[in-house]
Scaffold this motif. Structure first.
Motif, PDB file in Angstrom:
ATOM      1  N   ALA A 324    -115.236  80.630 -40.478  1.00 58.37           N
ATOM      2  CA  ALA A 324    -114.710  79.539 -39.650  1.00 58.37           C
ATOM      3  C   ALA A 324    -113.892  80.069 -38.479  1.00 58.37           C
ATOM      4  O   ALA A 324    -113.975  79.543 -37.362  1.00 58.37           O
ATOM      5  CB  ALA A 324    -113.859  78.612 -40.516  1.00 58.37           C
ATOM      6  N   ALA A 325    -113.098  81.125 -38.738  1.00 56.69           N
ATOM      7  CA  ALA A 325    -112.262  81.683 -37.671  1.00 56.69           C
ATOM      8  C   ALA A 325    -113.110  82.281 -36.555  1.00 56.69           C
ATOM      9  O   ALA A 325    -112.777  82.167 -35.366  1.00 56.69           O
ATOM     10  CB  ALA A 325    -111.313  82.732 -38.249  1.00 56.69           C
ATOM     11  N   LEU A 326    -114.214  82.936 -36.900  1.00 52.92           N
ATOM     12  CA  LEU A 326    -115.061  83.563 -35.884  1.00 52.92           C
ATOM     13  C   LEU A 326    -115.921  82.542 -35.140  1.00 52.92           C
ATOM     14  O   LEU A 326    -116.319  82.776 -33.989  1.00 52.92           O
ATOM     15  CB  LEU A 326    -115.974  84.604 -36.539  1.00 52.92           C
ATOM     16  N   SER A 327    -116.205  81.432 -35.787  1.00 57.03           N
ATOM     17  CA  SER A 327    -117.154  80.480 -35.221  1.00 57.03           C
ATOM     18  C   SER A 327    -116.725  79.981 -33.843  1.00 57.03           C
ATOM     19  O   SER A 327    -117.456  80.145 -32.850  1.00 57.03           O
ATOM     20  CB  SER A 327    -117.323  79.298 -36.173  1.00 57.03           C
ATOM     21  N   LYS A 354    -120.221  72.007 -38.905  1.00 60.31           N
ATOM     22  CA  LYS A 354    -119.714  73.338 -39.274  1.00 60.31           C
ATOM     23  C   LYS A 354    -119.272  73.358 -40.741  1.00 60.31           C
ATOM     24  O   LYS A 354    -119.530  74.318 -41.476  1.00 60.31           O
ATOM     25  CB  LYS A 354    -118.542  73.724 -38.367  1.00 60.31           C
ATOM     26  N   TYR A 355    -118.577  72.295 -41.169  1.00 62.99           N
ATOM     27  CA  TYR A 355    -118.159  72.227 -42.569  1.00 62.99           C
ATOM     28  C   TYR A 355    -119.369  72.294 -43.504  1.00 62.99           C
ATOM     29  O   TYR A 355    -119.370  73.040 -44.502  1.00 62.99           O
ATOM     30  CB  TYR A 355    -117.392  70.930 -42.828  1.00 62.99           C
ATOM     31  N   LEU A 356    -120.390  71.532 -43.182  1.00 54.28           N
ATOM     32  CA  LEU A 356    -121.565  71.491 -44.057  1.00 54.28           C
ATOM     33  C   LEU A 356    -122.313  72.822 -44.056  1.00 54.28           C
ATOM     34  O   LEU A 356    -122.752  73.305 -45.101  1.00 54.28           O
ATOM     35  CB  LEU A 356    -122.498  70.358 -43.625  1.00 54.28           C
ATOM     36  N   GLY A 357    -122.475  73.390 -42.882  1.00 55.67           N
ATOM     37  CA  GLY A 357    -123.211  74.656 -42.802  1.00 55.67           C
ATOM     38  C   GLY A 357    -122.499  75.783 -43.526  1.00 55.67           C
ATOM     39  O   GLY A 357    -123.069  76.457 -44.396  1.00 55.67           O
ATOM     40  N   PHE A 358    -121.241  76.018 -43.149  1.00 52.03           N
ATOM     41  CA  PHE A 358    -120.490  77.098 -43.791  1.00 52.03           C
ATOM     42  C   PHE A 358    -120.215  76.791 -45.269  1.00 52.03           C
ATOM     43  O   PHE A 358    -120.162  77.698 -46.105  1.00 52.03           O
ATOM     44  CB  PHE A 358    -119.170  77.336 -43.058  1.00 52.03           C
ATOM     45  N   GLY A 359    -120.021  75.494 -45.576  1.00 54.92           N
ATOM     46  CA  GLY A 359    -119.775  75.127 -46.969  1.00 54.92           C
ATOM     47  C   GLY A 359    -120.958  75.456 -47.861  1.00 54.92           C
ATOM     48  O   GLY A 359    -120.788  75.911 -48.988  1.00 54.92           O
ATOM     49  N   GLY A 402    -109.526  78.398 -41.702  1.00 55.76           N
ATOM     50  CA  GLY A 402    -110.232  79.273 -40.763  1.00 55.76           C
ATOM     51  C   GLY A 402    -110.381  78.647 -39.395  1.00 55.76           C
ATOM     52  O   GLY A 402    -110.191  79.314 -38.366  1.00 55.76           O
ATOM     53  N   PHE A 403    -110.696  77.362 -39.351  1.00 55.43           N
ATOM     54  CA  PHE A 403    -110.821  76.681 -38.053  1.00 55.43           C
ATOM     55  C   PHE A 403    -109.480  76.650 -37.319  1.00 55.43           C
ATOM     56  O   PHE A 403    -109.427  76.780 -36.096  1.00 55.43           O
ATOM     57  CB  PHE A 403    -111.357  75.266 -38.250  1.00 55.43           C
ATOM     58  N   VAL A 404    -108.397  76.457 -38.068  1.00 56.56           N
ATOM     59  CA  VAL A 404    -107.073  76.467 -37.435  1.00 56.56           C
ATOM     60  C   VAL A 404    -106.761  77.849 -36.867  1.00 56.56           C
ATOM     61  O   VAL A 404    -106.221  77.973 -35.762  1.00 56.56           O
ATOM     62  CB  VAL A 404    -105.994  76.031 -38.445  1.00 56.56           C
ATOM     63  N   LEU A 405    -107.120  78.909 -37.629  1.00 59.30           N
ATOM     64  CA  LEU A 405    -106.900  80.269 -37.127  1.00 59.30           C
ATOM     65  C   LEU A 405    -107.715  80.513 -35.859  1.00 59.30           C
ATOM     66  O   LEU A 405    -107.268  81.227 -34.942  1.00 59.30           O
ATOM     67  CB  LEU A 405    -107.259  81.299 -38.194  1.00 59.30           C
ATOM     68  N   SER A 406    -108.918  79.939 -35.792  1.00 63.91           N
ATOM     69  CA  SER A 406    -109.742  80.138 -34.597  1.00 63.91           C
ATOM     70  C   SER A 406    -109.093  79.496 -33.369  1.00 63.91           C
ATOM     71  O   SER A 406    -109.315  79.926 -32.238  1.00 63.91           O
ATOM     72  CB  SER A 406    -111.135  79.541 -34.809  1.00 63.91           C
ATOM     73  N   GLY A 407    -108.273  78.465 -33.611  1.00 61.63           N
ATOM     74  CA  GLY A 407    -107.620  77.816 -32.493  1.00 61.63           C
ATOM     75  C   GLY A 407    -106.545  78.665 -31.848  1.00 61.63           C
ATOM     76  O   GLY A 407    -106.193  78.433 -30.678  1.00 61.63           O
ATOM     77  N   VAL A 408    -105.999  79.641 -32.592  1.00 62.88           N
ATOM     78  CA  VAL A 408    -104.949  80.498 -32.032  1.00 62.88           C
ATOM     79  C   VAL A 408    -105.482  81.904 -31.744  1.00 62.88           C
ATOM     80  O   VAL A 408    -104.699  82.802 -31.410  1.00 62.88           O
ATOM     81  CB  VAL A 408    -103.740  80.572 -32.992  1.00 62.88           C
ATOM     82  N   SER A 409    -106.782  82.116 -31.923  1.00 60.79           N
ATOM     83  CA  SER A 409    -107.381  83.433 -31.680  1.00 60.79           C
ATOM     84  C   SER A 409    -108.100  83.425 -30.332  1.00 60.79           C
ATOM     85  O   SER A 409    -108.814  82.472 -29.995  1.00 60.79           O
ATOM     86  CB  SER A 409    -108.379  83.788 -32.789  1.00 60.79           C
ATOM     87  N   GLN A 410    -107.929  84.492 -29.579  1.00 61.57           N
ATOM     88  CA  GLN A 410    -108.571  84.624 -28.273  1.00 61.57           C
ATOM     89  C   GLN A 410    -109.841  85.462 -28.334  1.00 61.57           C
ATOM     90  O   GLN A 410    -110.728  85.307 -27.509  1.00 61.57           O
ATOM     91  CB  GLN A 410    -107.589  85.260 -27.282  1.00 61.57           C
ATOM     92  N   THR A 411    -109.913  86.377 -29.310  1.00 54.40           N
ATOM     93  CA  THR A 411    -111.062  87.286 -29.407  1.00 54.40           C
ATOM     94  C   THR A 411    -111.532  87.379 -30.852  1.00 54.40           C
ATOM     95  O   THR A 411    -110.844  86.944 -31.782  1.00 54.40           O
ATOM     96  CB  THR A 411    -110.688  88.700 -28.923  1.00 54.40           C
ATOM     97  N   ASP A 412    -112.717  87.982 -31.022  1.00 53.15           N
ATOM     98  CA  ASP A 412    -113.238  88.217 -32.366  1.00 53.15           C
ATOM     99  C   ASP A 412    -112.281  89.066 -33.198  1.00 53.15           C
ATOM    100  O   ASP A 412    -112.066  88.806 -34.385  1.00 53.15           O
ATOM    101  CB  ASP A 412    -114.594  88.916 -32.296  1.00 53.15           C
ATOM    102  N   SER A 413    -111.747  90.109 -32.588  1.00 52.74           N
ATOM    103  CA  SER A 413    -110.872  91.023 -33.326  1.00 52.74           C
ATOM    104  C   SER A 413    -109.624  90.311 -33.821  1.00 52.74           C
ATOM    105  O   SER A 413    -109.161  90.543 -34.948  1.00 52.74           O
ATOM    106  CB  SER A 413    -110.485  92.218 -32.458  1.00 52.74           C
TER     107      SER A 413
END
Length: 500
Positions: A324-327, A354-359, A402-413
């Motif tokens: 979710a974070a990488l998505s 996304k929930y259904l696919g990753f779930g 994971g989705f919340v973490l993706s909101g504060v992440s700028q890059t894959d790393s």
């Protein structure tokens, strides 16, 4: 000269790469904090929050008066030591079991109901320790504490016996033998009608009884201690012979003979008790009490099996959080968010897909890991439906995080780093390595910010105890998943909504 220029050029290029790498790190202070300060703070918090395993809250069950001879509450509290916190004593085993089931106490220690009969029969009188722990570390601690406590009880009961065994037993035996001889002569004299000899024997018996009573009442006497263990106190060992001796001097011959025979029989029983004590197996005399440990749940998983559900929870959570974070980060980097903004796609539709696919992916992985656990010998005590429902809530909560973490992440790393941080926190603070009770209460607040905390506790109840998890665990995980879903919707809305 050419060689020197080549070497100088190499040094310049090397220094250039050093400067580039240092600059790239220093230009990302958040990355530096995440990789260096973050793990340090987590370990520091764990170290400050860790505390020793708290003493087990224990209830002593003494169901008979005979059991009180070996299970005095005050003496037992001293014998148990720091590992056991004695909460009180009860005579009702049913009430004690209910308190254990309700979680009011951690351990029940049940004193043997007929310890004297067991010892006389050449068997140990076992204390029973009842608990409801499935954690192999805590089970081992309980077994160790049980053995140590019983050893201390044995030592307290028999210290006086062992210290004076060689000296006092011979004195006691000689005194009782003299009593037996005098009582027999008294019976014979009265049966023959020789009142003069009878009066002499009565006086001699009074003197001998006084000597034996003083000896057997001594706190350092082997005979007194052994007699106490064998139940030879009161009516036998310290019997008041005055009335019987008075009757033996009666002018009524029948009364006198009956009283003399009663005295002779009592002295014979005392002598029998002493011989019985001397013939006991020395190993039994030194350690008369044993222990049997039982538990309320019919399961004793090995360490590898016990940690399997926790491992599954950590792996499924990490998989869901990372996916979710990488998505969303990748979609931003590839410019797909601009395409989404130009399409009729709504944030709700996007996040639902996304929930259904990753779930679905996470459920397949969870099913495969569950099959592997069964292949390695894990037994299942609870409801499969409840198990699947718990895993489903765990996956939803983890995806939302994971989705919340993706909101504060700028890059894959950055997304991967945040996911690894969540995994590191999960290992230390969710009850996977150590029970949550060993963390200070303020630090436990960190634990309930991680989905795995709820998942591990819930699966342990379902898999090992065959019980429905605490409603607070299920409700807490459902609320967590709902809150994360709302937060994920806001993150997705920011990415896909067309700015007009």
């Amino acid at each position: 000269m050419a060689h020197e220029q080549t070497l100088s050029s190499r040094l310049v290029r090397i220094l250039g790469f050093i400067r580039k790498e240092l600059s790239s790190v220093l230009r990302q202070p958040r990355l530096l904090l995440t990789l260096v300060v973050g793990p340090f703070l987590i370990l520091l918090l764990f170290g400050l929050g860790y505390r020793e395993n708290p003493a087990f809250r224990t209830l002593l069950v003494v169901a008979s008066e005979e059991a009180q001879l070996v299970a005095n509450g005050e003496d037992m509290s001293e014998a148990f030591g720091r590992g056991i916190d004695l909460q009180g004593t009860t005579t009702d085993l049913g009430v004690a079991r209910q308190r254990l089931h309700d979680g009011d106490v951690d351990i029940l220690i049940v004193a043997p109901e007929e310890p004297l009969a067991s010892i006389r029969a050449g068997e140990r009188a076992n204390f029973e320790v009842i608990h409801g722990e499935v954690d192999p570390v805590l089970r081992g601690s309980i077994r160790l504490l049980a053995r140590l406590s019983v050893d201390e009880i044995n030592r307290r009961v028999l210290t006086g016996v062992v210290d004076v065994a060689q000296t006092e037993s011979e004195d006691a035996q000689s005194g009782v033998a003299a009593l037996q001889e005098s009582s027999s002569q008294l019976v014979a004299a009265l049966e023959e009608g020789d009142q003069t000899s009878a009066d002499r024997e009565i006086e001699e018996l009074r003197e001998q009884i006084a000597v034996v009573e003083d000896h057997t009442r001594s706190s350092n006497s082997l005979f007194a201690n052994v007699a106490t263990i064998l139940g030879a106190g009161g009516g036998l060992l310290f019997a008041d012979f005055d009335e019987a001796l008075t009757d033996a001097g009666s002018e009524d011959g029948a009364i006198a003979v009956a009283a003399a025979r009663e005295i002779d029989a009592s002295v014979g029983e005392i002598e029998q008790r002493l011989v019985e004590a001397q013939n006991l197996d020395p190993a039994l005399l030194v350690s008369p009490f044993g222990v049997e440990v039982t538990q309320t749940y019919d399961v004793s998983p090995e360490p590898g099996i016990f940690y399997s559900p926790g491992t599954l929870v950590l792996l499924v959570q990490h998989l869901a959080v990372t996916f979710a974070a990488l998505s969303l980060v990748r979609e931003r980097q590839l410019g797909l968010t601009n395409v989404f903004r130009a399409s009729p796609l709504s944030p709700g539709e996007a996040i639902a897909g996304k929930y259904l696919g990753f779930g679905a992916i996470a459920l397949v992985v969870a099913a495969a890991l569950t099959g592997a656990m069964f292949a390695f010998g894990m037994s299942f005590s609870g409801s499969y439906l409840m198990y699947a429902g718990g895993l489903g809530l765990l996956i939803l909560a983890s995806l939302g995080l994971g989705f919340v973490l993706s909101g504060v992440s700028q890059t894959d790393s950055q997304a991967v780093q945040y996911s690894m941080m969540v995994l590191l926190v999960s290992i230390f603070f969710t009850g996977f390595v150590l029970p949550l009770e060993q963390l200070a209460t303020p630090v436990q607040a960190v634990s309930y910010l991680i989905p795995a905390t709820y998942g591990i506790q819930g699966l342990h109840d379902i898999v090992f105890r065959g019980a429905i998890p605490d409603p607070l665990i299920l409700v807490g995980l459902a609320v967590y998943a709902a809150v994360m879903a709302v937060a994920a919707w806001f993150v997705m809305r920011r990415d896909v909504t067309l700015v007009r």
